[in-house]
Design a protein around this motif. Sequence first.
Motif, PDB file in Angstrom:
ATOM      1  N   ASP A 101       0.826  -1.213   0.000  1.00 16.08           N
ATOM      2  CA  ASP A 101       0.000   0.000   0.000  1.00 16.08           C
ATOM      3  C   ASP A 101       0.858   1.259   0.000  1.00 16.08           C
ATOM      4  O   ASP A 101       0.524   2.249  -0.662  1.00 16.08           O
ATOM      5  CB  ASP A 101      -0.925  -0.005   1.219  1.00 16.08           C
ATOM      6  N   GLU A 102       1.946   1.239   0.765  1.00 14.94           N
ATOM      7  CA  GLU A 102       2.799   2.431   0.821  1.00 14.94           C
ATOM      8  C   GLU A 102       3.574   2.660  -0.472  1.00 14.94           C
ATOM      9  O   GLU A 102       4.145   3.738  -0.675  1.00 14.94           O
ATOM     10  CB  GLU A 102       3.773   2.338   1.998  1.00 14.94           C
ATOM     11  N   GLU A 103       3.607   1.663  -1.340  1.00 14.62           N
ATOM     12  CA  GLU A 103       4.288   1.818  -2.628  1.00 14.62           C
ATOM     13  C   GLU A 103       3.366   2.382  -3.706  1.00 14.62           C
ATOM     14  O   GLU A 103       3.835   2.756  -4.783  1.00 14.62           O
ATOM     15  CB  GLU A 103       4.850   0.471  -3.089  1.00 14.62           C
ATOM     16  N   LYS A 109       2.376  11.642  -3.756  1.00 10.50           N
ATOM     17  CA  LYS A 109       1.517  10.465  -3.939  1.00 10.50           C
ATOM     18  C   LYS A 109       0.606  10.207  -2.742  1.00 10.50           C
ATOM     19  O   LYS A 109      -0.359   9.441  -2.850  1.00 10.50           O
ATOM     20  CB  LYS A 109       2.369   9.226  -4.209  1.00 10.50           C
ATOM     21  N   ASP A 110       0.871  10.856  -1.618  1.00  9.52           N
ATOM     22  CA  ASP A 110       0.044  10.646  -0.428  1.00  9.52           C
ATOM     23  C   ASP A 110      -1.039  11.704  -0.268  1.00  9.52           C
ATOM     24  O   ASP A 110      -1.724  11.740   0.767  1.00  9.52           O
ATOM     25  CB  ASP A 110       0.931  10.626   0.826  1.00  9.52           C
ATOM     26  N   GLU A 169      -4.453  13.435  -0.208  1.00 11.46           N
ATOM     27  CA  GLU A 169      -5.761  12.809  -0.022  1.00 11.46           C
ATOM     28  C   GLU A 169      -6.901  13.572  -0.685  1.00 11.46           C
ATOM     29  O   GLU A 169      -8.023  13.074  -0.746  1.00 11.46           O
ATOM     30  CB  GLU A 169      -6.056  12.660   1.473  1.00 11.46           C
ATOM     31  N   SER A 174      -2.206   7.463  -3.431  1.00 14.54           N
ATOM     32  CA  SER A 174      -3.495   7.554  -2.740  1.00 14.54           C
ATOM     33  C   SER A 174      -4.637   7.469  -3.746  1.00 14.54           C
ATOM     34  O   SER A 174      -4.442   7.582  -4.964  1.00 14.54           O
ATOM     35  CB  SER A 174      -3.572   8.862  -1.955  1.00 14.54           C
TER      36      SER A 174
END
Length: 382
Positions: A115-117, A155-156, A158, A120
């Motif tokens: 998921d962290e790769e 990429k994070d 939201e 969002s």
Amino acid sequence: MAEEEEESELSEKQKVEIAKWFLLNSPPGEIQYVAKDVKSILNDDGLFNEAASEAFPLYNKSHFIVLPMPDRSGDVLVTSFGELEDNAFLDPRTAQVAIVDHVKQVCEDVRPALDEELASAYIEEFRFSLDAEILKYVEEVYPKGVCSVYCVNGKDSEGPGSDFELAIVISASRHSPQNFCNGNWCSVWNIDFKDEQQTVEVKGKLQVGAHYFEEGNVQLDTKHECKDATLFQAPEDCALAISSIIRHHETEYLASLEASYLNLPDSTFKDLRRKLPVTRTLFPWHNTLQFSLTRDITKELGIGKVTLVDRINNLLLFAGVFNAGAGFCLAPPRPNQGRRIEGRRMEIILKTSSFSGLSVLLLQEEQSSKQCWPLKRRRRGQ
């Protein structure tokens, strides 16, 4: 003597650096052939493995090589944008991570991405829409082309209110060593989404490489950069606008390459030729009468003051017309056949196939008062 040989001997580090240079500068799709030759020249597996382990990853990522996944779920692009570890590369479309052997240039294993790769959900909506439009474009324009869209910044994020950046990578290769040619097209497009300005900046870098080696060695290595912009809109609208921009710039660049090829014979190749002859003097095409062919021939044959008939007959003999038996000669005068030419230029045109490389020979002679006799056909064998 032994000391000189020791001084000229390359160190192991120098050998590795030279081997790396040859590997990194291999033409598209030919690094395995170069590696085979470099290995035989080094004749040391340890030095070759050291050079290959450093050169192959750089070469693979700079040429955006495409490797099929073992489970046939798709292809993975070997690029720094998707690099997670030394040998692990993310494929955002399938949400998988491919484990790559750089030296063998094969994909050995595949695992699901963590998921962290992944990006969002908000970023993935933009990435997915853009990936779908670029995929349509690549399938239409590039035979066997592969593309991928990565999130390189933010990429994070939201939701709206933050900036992020996507990167589009397009790679299309055609390897045909049996036909003595290889080539590839690589393009990278950085898409910078700026929420505050409500704009999207597009910057592209295009690189084309080709190698033709049939009875020669011709290489093409060209790069081009461009930029554009559009409005920050909904994911689907942004994807359409960005794909249109990419299509426009790549089509324009390809057309410029084709135009330059058409102009090669008239411009580039002529620029490579010598501007002036060795004498550094241009030929006076506007005044060619200053050159006398009969005078030059007379000087070469060592002829003194002779009659015009003798001059021309000697010239014909020199040109090989008599020997070939296919030319003309001047016959001696007969009563009342001669005519006077006062202050005119006499021109005698000889047309014969017996001249080596010449079809027409024009003789010019200034005459103040001479007799001219008609040309008589010489029979073969006389």
